[in-house]
Design a protein around this motif. Structure first.
Motif, mmCIF file in Angstrom:
data_model
loop_
_atom_site.group_PDB
_atom_site.id
_atom_site.type_symbol
_atom_site.label_atom_id
_atom_site.label_comp_id
_atom_site.label_asym_id
_atom_site.label_seq_id
_atom_site.Cartn_x
_atom_site.Cartn_y
_atom_site.Cartn_z
ATOM 1 N N GLN A 50 67.078 64.902 98.734
ATOM 2 C CA GLN A 50 67.018 63.642 99.479
ATOM 3 C C GLN A 50 68.058 62.670 98.936
ATOM 4 N N MET A 56 67.982 57.053 104.667
ATOM 5 C CA MET A 56 67.385 58.061 103.801
ATOM 6 C C MET A 56 67.496 59.370 104.567
ATOM 7 N N VAL A 116 61.689 60.555 97.905
ATOM 8 C CA VAL A 116 60.849 59.713 98.751
ATOM 9 C C VAL A 116 59.392 59.958 98.370
#
Length: 96
Positions: free
Chosen positions: A3, A59, A93
Motif C-alpha cells: 500500500q 491511497m 491502512v
C-alpha cells in the motif's frame, strides 16, 4: 498487496487550475479503472483558501513496486503537467 500514499502537489503557474480542470476527467477515468482492478483505497483533493484544488492525495495498493511505477507512467496528472511534484510513501491502512 503493498500500500502507498501518493501525494501530488500542483504547479502554481497561471494556467495550473485550468490544466487540472481539463485533465480531471481523464484522471477520474483512471481512478475508476484503479478501483475496478482493486488498486484504489481512497483519495482526496487539497484545497486552497479560495476552495480551489491545488493537489491530491491517494491511497493505492499494488502487488509490486513495478505496478506502482506503471500507474505513475500513465497518470494524467503527471503526464499532463498538473502535479509539479509527487511523493510516494509506503503505508499500512488500518482495518477497522
Amino acid at each position: 498487496m503493498k500500500q502507498y500514499l501518493v501525494t501530488g502537489y500542483d504547479y502554481t503557474d497561471e494556467g495550473a487550475l485550468k490544466r487540472r480542470a481539463d485533465t480531471r476527467p481523464h484522471h477520474l477515468d483512471g481512478v475508476k479503472e484503479l478501483k475496478a482492478n482493486g488498486n484504489f483505497v481512497a483519495a482526496a483533493a487539497f484545497l486552497n483558501e479560495e476552495g480551489n484544488m491545488i493537489g491530491s492525495v491517494m491511497m493505492l495498493q499494488f502487488e509490486t513496486d513495478e505496478e506502482l511505477e506503471a500507474y505513475k507512467q500513465g497518470e494524467p496528472y503527471i503526464t499532463q503537467g498538473v502535479w509539479e511534484s509527487v511523493d510516494v510513501k509506503p503505508i499500512k491502512v488500518a482495518v477497522i
